[in-house]
Scaffold this active site. Structure first.
Site, PDB file in Angstrom:
ATOM      1  N   GLU A 111       0.821  -1.213   0.000  1.00 11.97           N
ATOM      2  CA  GLU A 111       0.000   0.000   0.000  1.00 11.97           C
ATOM      3  C   GLU A 111       0.854   1.260   0.000  1.00 11.97           C
ATOM      4  OE1 GLU A 111      -3.060   0.385  -0.595  1.00 11.97           O
ATOM      5  OE2 GLU A 111      -3.624  -1.721  -0.589  1.00 11.97           O
ATOM      6  N   TYR A 127      -6.484   6.032   5.262  1.00 15.11           N
ATOM      7  CA  TYR A 127      -6.519   5.119   4.121  1.00 15.11           C
ATOM      8  C   TYR A 127      -5.696   3.862   4.387  1.00 15.11           C
ATOM      9  CZ  TYR A 127      -5.502   2.641  -0.044  1.00 15.11           C
ATOM     10  OH  TYR A 127      -5.354   1.610  -0.912  1.00 15.11           O
ATOM     11  N   ASP A 159      -9.249   5.730  -1.124  1.00 12.58           N
ATOM     12  CA  ASP A 159      -8.159   6.372  -1.855  1.00 12.58           C
ATOM     13  C   ASP A 159      -8.772   7.154  -3.015  1.00 12.58           C
ATOM     14  OD1 ASP A 159      -8.990   4.415  -3.586  1.00 12.58           O
ATOM     15  OD2 ASP A 159      -7.016   3.587  -3.961  1.00 12.58           O
TER      16      ASP A 159
END
Length: 355
Positions: free
Chosen positions: A38, A121, A139
């Site tokens: 991520e 996030y 996102d």
DNA sequence: AAAACGGGGTT
DNA sequence: AACCCAGTTTT
């Protein structure tokens, strides 16, 4: 009657089952490995992350290994990915995991979110993908998909807009696996609901999508205009000798800290100093610079930088903190340094002649 | 060449 | 809420 969120959740889950992207990091439920993917994806395209994710994890297979990384191996593992602050925060976070959570990702998402570099996030993505925890992971992709679905009139990044997007995602998370919903939103945003060229006929939500009904999906999400980057310039000095170049380790607190930088005005720009003053003050009266070897562009968020590279002859042993570095050694070079070195290597063409 | 994109931190 | 971060890809 069924709520829109319930219908959408079902459509998304069905679509994802058939059409999900085959990505290497989807083969694991290890929260650490998902976290690394991520963070990489926050600044790097999927194709590049495909190439780099596995290598990074081979080098740093656990928070404990990452916590122990020295600057050189850390920065080398991230070289070319940019925004090096993020990998430093990753290491800092790993160090805190080792000290405070026995090197494990904590059970409580709040503890995770208190680590440097981890915001809403990243927290949502890691806990939903690894543990199927019902947290939204909004996102830019999810933001765009939901903004279009709702034809959201409010700016997507103001509080009122954010709250509506999040509420809708939360409703879907109650209907289907959060792991699936969150990933489906990512894939939808990367595919059928792409920013500039949406392909609504391919979208599983097209029957529910308000923006599609209006016929103007690209009007969403409503985002503030970005200011135009300011054109600025800086100058670097390239001294070479027998396969070596003159550089310095960039100290803490400066841009690209820990990496090797060239002498010159460098970053940040705009700089206060004149090149002549810098040369005199740093290398003394005997040093000479020649006409520019050329220039290259280096854009960042606010600035469009033209970097001029001049040959430097110092006529004396290099003063601290400068020293000679091998041009071929595996050193953590900033992108600017790498581009400048290329310009000083005749075998690669001079891109612009500068002046 | 211009415009678009992204998530987090700080104040 | 507004501003900053030190780059690449798409149009």
């Amino acid at each position: 009657m069924k709520s829109t969120a319930k219908i959408c959740a079902r459509l998304l889950a069905d679509w994802f089952e058939r059409r999900q992207r085959d990505l290497p990091w989807r083969g694991t439920l290890d929260p650490y490995r998902i976290w690394i993917s991520e963070v990489m994806l926050q600044q790097t395209r999927v194709q590049v992350v495909r190439e780099r994710w596995g290598a990074f994890l081979s080098r740093f297979p656990s928070p404990k290994a990452l916590a122990a990384a020295d600057d050189d191996s850390l920065l080398s593992a991230w070289e070319g990915l940019g925004y090096y602050r993020r990998v430093r925060q990753l290491r800092e976070a790993a160090q805190r995991l080792v000290r405070e959570h026995r090197g494990q990702i904590p059970k409580d998402p709040k503890d995770f979110a208190s680590l440097p570099g981890v915001g809403p996030y990243t927290k949502g993505a890691v806990y939903s993908l690894a543990f199927d925890c019902p947290l939204p992971a909004i996102d830019g992709n999810a933001e765009r998909v939901i903004s279009r679905l709702l034809a959201l009139k409010e700016p997507a990044r103001k509080k009122t807009g954010r709250v509506q997007i999040e509420a809708f995602v939360q409703s879907m998370l109650r209907e289907q696996s959060p792991r699936i919903i969150n990933q489906a939103l990512m894939d939808l945003g990367a595919g059928p609901c792409a920013p500039a060229t949406p392909e609504c006929p391919l979208c599983p939500l097209h029957s529910q999508c308000k923006a599609r009904q209006e016929g103007t999906p690209t009007l969403y999400p409503k985002l503030p205009p970005r200011p135009r980057p300011q054109a600025v310039e800086t100058h670097l000095l390239l001294a070479t000798k027998e396969g070596l170049f003159l550089g310095r380790r960039i100290p803490q607190g400066e841009i690209n800290q820990g990496q090797i930088g060239l002498p010159g005005l460098g970053l940040p720009v705009p700089s206060e100093q004149s090149l002549e003053d810098y040369l005199q003050g740093t290398f003394g009266p005997k040093a000479e610079i020649g006409p520019s070897l050329g220039s290259f562009g280096h854009s960042i968020t606010r600035y469009k930088i033209t970097v001029y590279v001049h040959p430097l002859n110092i006529n004396a042993p290099p003063p601290a903190p400068f020293s000679w570095f091998s041009r071929t050694a595996k050193l953590p070079l900033s992108t600017v340094t790498r581009k400048a070195l290329r310009l000083g290597t005749p075998l690669s063409q001079a891109k612009e002649s500068g002046d």
